[in-house]
Design a protein around this motif. Structure first.
Motif, PDB file in Angstrom:
ATOM      1  N   GLN A 223      14.178  -5.993   3.022  1.00 40.37           N
ATOM      2  CA  GLN A 223      12.906  -5.289   3.193  1.00 40.37           C
ATOM      3  C   GLN A 223      12.611  -4.969   4.650  1.00 40.37           C
ATOM      4  O   GLN A 223      11.782  -4.103   4.950  1.00 40.37           O
ATOM      5  N   TYR A 224      13.294  -5.639   5.566  1.00 39.63           N
ATOM      6  CA  TYR A 224      12.995  -5.459   6.986  1.00 39.63           C
ATOM      7  C   TYR A 224      13.500  -4.124   7.535  1.00 39.63           C
ATOM      8  O   TYR A 224      13.159  -3.743   8.644  1.00 39.63           O
ATOM      9  N   GLY A 225      14.304  -3.423   6.745  1.00 36.10           N
ATOM     10  CA  GLY A 225      14.748  -2.102   7.161  1.00 36.10           C
ATOM     11  C   GLY A 225      13.828  -0.992   6.668  1.00 36.10           C
ATOM     12  O   GLY A 225      14.170   0.190   6.776  1.00 36.10           O
ATOM     13  N   LEU A 226      12.653  -1.374   6.142  1.00 36.99           N
ATOM     14  CA  LEU A 226      11.744  -0.410   5.544  1.00 36.99           C
ATOM     15  C   LEU A 226      10.327  -0.592   6.088  1.00 36.99           C
ATOM     16  O   LEU A 226       9.937  -1.683   6.484  1.00 36.99           O
ATOM     17  N   TYR A 227       9.578   0.491   6.069  1.00 32.62           N
ATOM     18  CA  TYR A 227       8.165   0.411   6.401  1.00 32.62           C
ATOM     19  C   TYR A 227       7.368   0.125   5.127  1.00 32.62           C
ATOM     20  O   TYR A 227       7.807   0.416   4.016  1.00 32.62           O
ATOM     21  N   GLY A 228       6.184  -0.434   5.314  1.00 28.63           N
ATOM     22  CA  GLY A 228       5.327  -0.725   4.168  1.00 28.63           C
ATOM     23  C   GLY A 228       3.915  -0.223   4.391  1.00 28.63           C
ATOM     24  O   GLY A 228       3.602   0.400   5.396  1.00 28.63           O
ATOM     25  N   ILE A 229       3.045  -0.489   3.424  1.00 30.95           N
ATOM     26  CA  ILE A 229       1.619  -0.163   3.519  1.00 30.95           C
ATOM     27  C   ILE A 229       0.826  -1.422   3.203  1.00 30.95           C
ATOM     28  O   ILE A 229       1.351  -2.374   2.625  1.00 30.95           O
ATOM     29  N   ASP A 230      -0.445  -1.432   3.574  1.00 34.05           N
ATOM     30  CA  ASP A 230      -1.264  -2.629   3.410  1.00 34.05           C
ATOM     31  C   ASP A 230      -1.545  -2.961   1.956  1.00 34.05           C
ATOM     32  O   ASP A 230      -1.598  -4.124   1.569  1.00 34.05           O
ATOM     33  N   GLN A 237     -10.210   2.217 -11.702  1.00 32.46           N
ATOM     34  CA  GLN A 237      -9.701   3.580 -11.858  1.00 32.46           C
ATOM     35  C   GLN A 237      -9.653   3.972 -13.333  1.00 32.46           C
ATOM     36  O   GLN A 237      -8.613   3.937 -13.972  1.00 32.46           O
ATOM     37  N   ASN A 238     -10.799   4.310 -13.893  1.00 33.70           N
ATOM     38  CA  ASN A 238     -10.846   4.831 -15.264  1.00 33.70           C
ATOM     39  C   ASN A 238     -10.190   3.887 -16.269  1.00 33.70           C
ATOM     40  O   ASN A 238      -9.465   4.315 -17.166  1.00 33.70           O
ATOM     41  N   GLY A 239     -10.431   2.594 -16.126  1.00 32.49           N
ATOM     42  CA  GLY A 239      -9.893   1.618 -17.072  1.00 32.49           C
ATOM     43  C   GLY A 239      -8.468   1.192 -16.808  1.00 32.49           C
ATOM     44  O   GLY A 239      -7.876   0.476 -17.622  1.00 32.49           O
ATOM     45  N   VAL A 240      -7.893   1.614 -15.696  1.00 36.79           N
ATOM     46  CA  VAL A 240      -6.532   1.229 -15.341  1.00 36.79           C
ATOM     47  C   VAL A 240      -6.476   0.883 -13.851  1.00 36.79           C
ATOM     48  O   VAL A 240      -7.401   1.173 -13.106  1.00 36.79           O
ATOM     49  N   ILE A 241      -5.377   0.271 -13.456  1.00 34.56           N
ATOM     50  CA  ILE A 241      -5.092   0.078 -12.038  1.00 34.56           C
ATOM     51  C   ILE A 241      -4.104   1.156 -11.628  1.00 34.56           C
ATOM     52  O   ILE A 241      -3.142   1.446 -12.348  1.00 34.56           O
ATOM     53  N   TYR A 242      -4.343   1.768 -10.470  1.00 29.66           N
ATOM     54  CA  TYR A 242      -3.342   2.662  -9.908  1.00 29.66           C
ATOM     55  C   TYR A 242      -2.428   1.850  -8.999  1.00 29.66           C
ATOM     56  O   TYR A 242      -2.888   0.994  -8.233  1.00 29.66           O
ATOM     57  N   PHE A 243      -1.139   2.140  -9.100  1.00 32.30           N
ATOM     58  CA  PHE A 243      -0.122   1.400  -8.342  1.00 32.30           C
ATOM     59  C   PHE A 243       0.752   2.384  -7.582  1.00 32.30           C
ATOM     60  O   PHE A 243       1.184   3.401  -8.131  1.00 32.30           O
ATOM     61  N   LEU A 244       1.013   2.086  -6.303  1.00 36.26           N
ATOM     62  CA  LEU A 244       1.872   2.920  -5.460  1.00 36.26           C
ATOM     63  C   LEU A 244       3.041   2.100  -4.964  1.00 36.26           C
ATOM     64  O   LEU A 244       2.860   0.975  -4.458  1.00 36.26           O
ATOM     65  N   ASN A 245       4.227   2.655  -5.099  1.00 37.07           N
ATOM     66  CA  ASN A 245       5.470   2.002  -4.677  1.00 37.07           C
ATOM     67  C   ASN A 245       5.928   2.614  -3.354  1.00 37.07           C
ATOM     68  O   ASN A 245       5.940   3.833  -3.206  1.00 37.07           O
ATOM     69  N   ASN A 246       6.286   1.780  -2.400  1.00 41.44           N
ATOM     70  CA  ASN A 246       6.760   2.306  -1.114  1.00 41.44           C
ATOM     71  C   ASN A 246       7.992   3.181  -1.303  1.00 41.44           C
ATOM     72  O   ASN A 246       8.853   2.901  -2.137  1.00 41.44           O
ATOM     73  N   TYR A 247       8.093   4.249  -0.519  1.00 38.61           N
ATOM     74  CA  TYR A 247       9.205   5.198  -0.584  1.00 38.61           C
ATOM     75  C   TYR A 247       9.320   5.803  -1.984  1.00 38.61           C
ATOM     76  O   TYR A 247      10.375   5.832  -2.605  1.00 38.61           O
ATOM     77  N   ASP A 248       8.199   6.285  -2.461  1.00 39.97           N
ATOM     78  CA  ASP A 248       8.131   6.799  -3.824  1.00 39.97           C
ATOM     79  C   ASP A 248       6.974   7.785  -3.862  1.00 39.97           C
ATOM     80  O   ASP A 248       5.883   7.488  -3.371  1.00 39.97           O
ATOM     81  N   TYR A 249       7.184   8.955  -4.450  1.00 42.14           N
ATOM     82  CA  TYR A 249       6.148   9.977  -4.517  1.00 42.14           C
ATOM     83  C   TYR A 249       5.469  10.028  -5.885  1.00 42.14           C
ATOM     84  O   TYR A 249       4.796  10.999  -6.208  1.00 42.14           O
TER      85      TYR A 249
END
Length: 418
Positions: A223-230, A237-249
């Motif tokens: 993982q140390y070769g990659l940037y991350g987000i907080d 979110q409308n009855g769900v959780i939104y999930f974001l994966n690093n390096y993924d659109y």
């Protein structure tokens, strides 16, 4: 004979302890590699470089409301590091003061979680974000500098502290009967449990686990070769959780049954994206940071993703871009919110000096303004118009009677749907 016997028994106990330490029991009843549902994903095509800028905020906004947060010696805090809106409260984590502060819907101070609470046997050392599970009336946070996680009610009352799981990862959330853990390409967390490398782990209350987003540890060794987000999980979110994966659109949703679905797929110009094999080709290993460092047009992930009706608000994340953007699903328009100009709808005041922090049940997005930024604007506006204060609603008029040493002011924005 007795000393020898004691030594032999001690050696045996130590040996058993070492064996136990080397072979920990698995924490799950069952682990299942699960496919993500991709059918029905909505493709969003946009060009970050063509976003609308320098337009009056009223061109995209229906209403703007300012809510000063009560300032007292007990309620004073430094910054909004995270905010979650429940039915009763605005709950704010302030990383500077290492506390979580509760305000009611009128902005009045209610209570505060601190590490000086005498009723807590082992005080926490450092809060590392928090998660809200309204169905269980729980607020949960990880202590960054200890092996504990802490549980409070949504009224700020201490429940318990527990040993944090070894698989907690870099980001976590709690929703209905599931806890979600983002591994951020740290396969060692799961390797110790003999689970293949995956980025997302869901564990239900019965101890059953689901893993998602597997990846090749040859192509991504560390993982140390990659940037991350907080943050990777976004609540309410409308009855769900939104999930974001690093390096993924892709933008994923997690529902109350633990199903993970691709909700949106962002498609951007080639100059703004990395190659298709960027995360699967081993030739990029240890070179991914350098790749994005070399071209500040490249966006390597999205963050701060929230939705209300037809409006999406999010941030592009890369070295040259972290702009807060608004995308309207109906009109297909992209706006750079941080570059829009204040007008009469905002009383010519700044409407955002901090990134997006939350959403509420009234289809409003919640932003924050520092008191200092608002008082600086006040000085300039009064130079242009001595009667400007008379145009303000009561809450802002009262706020400006004090000084800039106050808590931040929340800004509630409802965007036009068409």
């Amino acid at each position: 004979m007795k000393p020898k016997l004691f030594t032999t028994l001690l050696f045996f106990v130590l040996l058993q302890g070492i064996a136990i330490a080397q072979a920990p029991s698995l924490p799950f009843k069952d682990v299942k590699q699960t496919e993500i549902e991709k059918a029905g994903a909505i493709e969003i095509r946009l060009d970050p470089g063509s976003a609308i800028t320098d337009e009056p905020i009223s061109s995209i906004v229906e209403t703007v409301t300012y809510l000063p947060l009560q300032t007292t010696p007990a309620s004073l805090f430094g910054e909004i590091s995270q905010l979650e809106a429940t039915d009763k409260y605005y709950i704010i984590w302030d990383e500077i003061s290492n506390s979580i502060v509760f305000f009611d819907k009128k902005g009045e101070y209610v209570t505060k979680i601190t590490n000086t609470d005498k009723t807590v046997e082992t005080p926490y050392k450092k809060i590392d974000h928090f998660a809200v599970n309204e169905s269980k009336n729980e607020l949960i946070f990880n202590d960054r500098y200890s092996m504990l996680m802490y549980y409070y009610t949504l009224d700020g009352k201490f429940i318990k502290s527990i040993q944090k799981p070894s698989y907690i990862g870099n980001s976590y959330s709690s929703f209905k009967n599931y806890n979600a853990y983002y591994q951020s390409y740290n396969h060692e967390n799961l390797a110790n449990l003999k689970i293949p490398a995956n980025n997302l782990l869901l564990v239900d209350d019965s101890g059953k686990a689901k893993t998602y987003l597997p990846y090749d540890t040859i192509a991504i060794k560390s993982q140390y070769g990659l940037y991350g987000i907080d943050r990777n999980f976004f609540n309410n979110q409308n009855g769900v959780i939104y999930f974001l994966n690093n390096y993924d659109y892709n933008i994923y949703t997690i529902d109350s049954f633990g199903r993970v679905t691709v909700k949106y797929r962002f498609v951007m110009p080639a100059v703004n994206t990395f190659p298709d094999d960027f995360m699967t080709n081993k030739n990029y290993d240890d070179k991914r940071k350098a790749y994005t460092d070399a071209d500040n047009r490249v966006i390597y992930t999205l963050t701060d993703f929230f939705q209300r009706e037809n409006v999406l608000v999010f941030r592009f994340w890369g070295h040259g871009r972290n702009q807060l953007s608004v995308f309207n699903l109906q009109t297909q328009s992209l706006v750079s919110l941080t570059e829009m100009s204040a007008d009469k709808m905002t009383f010519d005041l700044p409407f955002i000096s901090k990134p997006l922090v939350s959403v509420d049940r009234n289809n409003q997005f919640i932003f924050a303004n520092s008191a200092a930024s608002l008082f600086a604007a006040k000085t300039k506006l009064l130079q242009k118009n001595k009667n400007w204060l008379a145009s303000l609603p009561e809450a802002l008029s009262t706020f400006f009677k004090s000084n800039s040493q106050q808590n931040p002011v929340l800004t509630f924005i409802k965007f036009k749907q068409q």
